[in-house]
Design a protein around this motif. Structure first.
Motif: not given
Length: 771
Positions: A683-706
């Protein structure tokens, strides 16, 4: 270590969380009992605390800490440990970490403390969860299954363990706890196993033994209380998801535990009602507490003394001129001491009622009202000047459903209402006795109809009326939870028994006829239908509960109908659908079969035509919920392979301060997320960016990705800055590399476990053969 209970130096760290910042009296009752057996009590509250609640706590202990609502109970305990420091903590014989999720005590705590102090232990608890070897339902348990463990609602640790490097290191290096899955998987489920393997001795006070049930405090509650003299019980017993209990029991646990507590202990059951009625959904309470009253219609009870002290009335709204005798038949079930009020819309109808009802011994008053608002305005406007003068009231109206064919369908609905409210004088006597014996009963309503065209009512109780009901609830200041996925325990025929003081909030609105829509009225989605559903929430807001009421004849019919319907559905599922199993299995496999059959879900998001929808959940102080979630959509050319598609989520400021995001790229297994970029605009116009490396998931990291083999893929992003968000843009490169069916088979085969190396091998093999 054995403790001398007479000289014990004991610290209790007590954790509380309440979304409204209120400390209910059941907590104070527990703390007062604990105070007799402790040297010091430190209370830590996550979130907020009202000034009144702080005063209540300070009457028990001066040590009250309020912290941000992060880390659940785990970091609340750590806060207390950090506050005291190890140098002081090791001077205690025992430090107890416990929380607000348990109620009691129902027996003197001296029994438990004396028994456990005499045992040579390093740490102990009251109850335990028994090993579950079929997998890790949380996806966070290190060993891949749920081991035997002391439940974290009460864990006591003695001096030798307090002094140990292992215990101090455990808490000094406690990882961040983001949600319930982390709290169970990273702390509760592994705490006992971890320290027992380091040579520390442990035990629990009350248990039913191996093999009886994994979770006896919830699934064998009465036995734990009665046979093991367990001094505590879980507040969740009275409002948990019913599927949890019907899987292992016939559904008797909450009511059996409640009856035992009420009749065989000194514990005040009002402490239970005060808490669960304020905080929990009425559908959950009704199921767990079996709030169904089946009353005898042939043998009544003597209520002559009650009628000398209590005032009883019947209110009838009369519309159909040919139903006067029909109504009289049921009105005659009221005791002669009851006042009868009949609302009518014309002088002609007034005359019909006066003539027809002249045979009654009761005091009868016919009230001329406006023909606007139907039976709802008849009650809320026509009786508002006198309704609060009564203790118990029955409200009915003549019912003729003309929009359904044949007319016997509507007539059956009327029969169901009247026969479960006013079948005989004896039945009415038993209704009044029921109110007397159950002071928290505020609304007694027949069950919803389920025959003929009304069958859809089961599962579609809200119809088109959820939003308008929530709007009305906000207008009335109702704060008890209303959930679109959980049915209202409402009088869907608008006929019911009630305590007027339980509906005071609604009558205080001072309704006028002009507040209601003019005729002709729609058959659904109006204020009338919202009021029909709000009755039960008003009752709950006032501290009472809604329940179903049956005559024995009505119960006989209901049991037959429900058994017939369920059996018919099961026959179709068992012989023509995915097959037999227990209720949960059948439900899951049927949903899955329908999903495949309708082709309405692709491996990516929610597919309709060439539109993909992906849901974003937002965590605020009330946690993740469906209400705090939004769908966004994007068009696609092909389902099997998508590149850099964008999803936009806007109008988010109404959610308040957001702590964490959860993004679901779909509902089924087989998805591969190769890259993701999330841009968050505050709301205060602050911007944050996130990528796959920031994620916690119920997937598994393999060759092509998550890779998501398991159903319901989820990615969690902890915000670096908590605040109010204006919008979020998600750009994601994802594809369906593993078929939904194949992913499901893999997941089922491994029982929901997450052996990462195995999954990687399976994924690569699938990819190689092009499956």
């Amino acid at each position: 270590m054995i403790i001398d209970e007479k000289k014990v130096k004991r610290l209790i760290a007590y954790f509380i969380y309440d979304k409204q910042g209120i400390v209910d009296d059941y907590i104070i009752y527990m703390l007062c009992a604990l105070k007799e057996h402790s040297s010091e009590i430190a209370v830590v509250v996550n979130g907020k605390l009202t000034s009144e609640s702080r005063e209540k706590l300070n009457q028990v202990t001066p040590v009250v800490m309020v912290r941000e609502n992060k880390g659940l109970d785990v970091w609340a305990y750590k806060t207390v440990l950090d506050y005291y420091g190890w140098d002081k903590l090791v001077t205690y014989d025992e430090v107890i970490m416990m929380n607000f999720t348990i109620m009691g005590p129902v027996y003197p705590l001296s029994e438990m403390f004396e028994s456990m102090s005499a045992r040579d232990l390093d740490f102990w608890g009251i109850t335990m969860y028994h090993k579950y070897e079929k997998g890790d339902p949380f996806g966070t348990i290190e060993c891949g299954y749920i081991p035997d463990h002391i439940q974290s609602h009460f864990i006591a640790v003695r001096t030798p363990m307090l002094k140990s490097i292992e215990f101090q290191s455990y808490w000094n290096n406690m990882q961040e706890i983001k949600d319930y899955r982390d709290a169970v998987g990273c702390h509760e489920a592994m705490f006992t196993k971890r320290f027992s393997e380091k040579g520390f001795k442990w035990d629990v006070y009350a248990d039913m033994g191996d093999g009886y049930n994994n979770h006896p405090i919830l699934c064998a509650t009465r036995e734990m209380l009665e046979e093991k003299r367990c001094p505590i019980f879980k507040r969740r017993s009275f409002m948990q998801d019913y599927s949890n209990i019907i899987h292992d029991t016939v559904g008797q646990e909450a009511i059996e535990a409640y009856d035992f507590i009420d009749k065989h202990t000194d514990y005040d059951v009002n402490l239970i009602w005060d808490n669960i009625l304020r905080l929990e959904n009425q559908a959950d309470i009704k199921k767990n507490m079996q709030l169904n009253y089946i009353l005898d219609s042939k043998h009544g009870t003597d209520i002559s003394e009650v009628l000398k002290k209590k005032r009883v009335a019947l209110v009838l709204h009369f519309y159909f001129e040919d139903l006067a005798e029909y109504c009289l038949h049921y009105v005659q079930s009221m005791p002669k001491e009851a006042d009868i009020y009949v609302t009518v819309g014309s002088e002609k109808k007034k005359k019909i009622i006066e003539e027809t009802f002249s045979v009654l011994e009761n005091n009868v008053k016919v009230i001329l009202i406006e023909n606007r608002g139907r039976d709802v305005s008849a009650l809320l406007v026509g009786t508002k000047d006198f309704i609060m003068d009564y203790d118990y009231v029955c409200f009915v109206h003549d019912k003729k459903v003309t929009q359904l064919s044949p007319q016997t369908v509507g007539a059956g609905f009327s029969y169901k209402c009247f026969e479960n409210l006013l079948p005989t004088k004896e039945f009415v006597q038993n209704v009044i006795r029921t109110f007397e014996e159950n002071p928290r009963a505020g609304l007694l309503t027949p069950p919803p109809p389920n025959h003929g065209d009304y069958y859809i009512t089961l599962g579609l109780e809200w119809g088109k009326n959820y939003d308008i009901t929530v709007e009305l609830a906000e207008k009335l200041g109702i704060t008890v939870p209303i959930d679109k996925k959980k049915e209202p325990i409402a009088p869907l025929g608008t006929m019911f028994w009630f305590r007027p003081k339980a509906l005071k909030l609604l009558f205080d609105q001072d309704w006028e006829y002009k507040d209601f829509p003019a005729e002709p009225n729609k058959i659904d989605g109006t204020l009338l239908h919202a009021v029909e559903r709000i009755y039960s929430y008003v009752v709950q807001q006032e501290g009472y509960y809604p329940a179903w009421i049956f005559s024995e004849k009505g119960a006989q019919i209901e049991v037959t109908n429900l058994n017939y319907m369920v059996r018919g559905l099961n026959n179709a599922v068992f012989h023509m659908g995915p097959g037999a199993g227990n209720y949960e299995d059948v439900l899951i496999t049927t949903k899955r079969a329908f999903g495949e059959w309708r082709m309405c879900r692709s491996a990516l998001g929610y597919l309709e035509g060439n539109i993909v929808r992906a849901r974003m959940y937002f965590k605020n102080e009330s946690g993740f919920s469906e209400e705090n979630s939004f769908l966004a959509e994007n068009s696609v050319d092909e389902v099997s392979h998508l590149d850099n598609h964008e999803f936009l989520y806007t109008d988010l400021d109404k959610l308040g301060v957001i702590e964490e995001l959860r993004w679901d790229p779909g509902e089924v297994g087989g998805i591969v997320v190769r890259d993701i970029h999330i841009k968050v605009l505050f709301q205060n116009n602050h911007i944050e960016e996130y990528t796959l490396s920031d994620a916690v998931s119920n997937g598994v990291m393999v060759d092509d990705g998550l890779v998501f083999i398991a159903p319901d893929p989820q990615l969690y992003f902890r915000l670096r800055t908590t605040g109010i968000i204006k919008k979020i843009v998600v750009q994601c490169d994802f594809m369906n590399s593993v078929s939904t069916q194949c992913a499901q088979k893999i997941y089922d085969k491994i029982g929901g476990k997450k052996p990462f190396k195995f999954l990687k091998k399976v994924y690569r093999k699938i990819k190689k053969v092009g499956k």
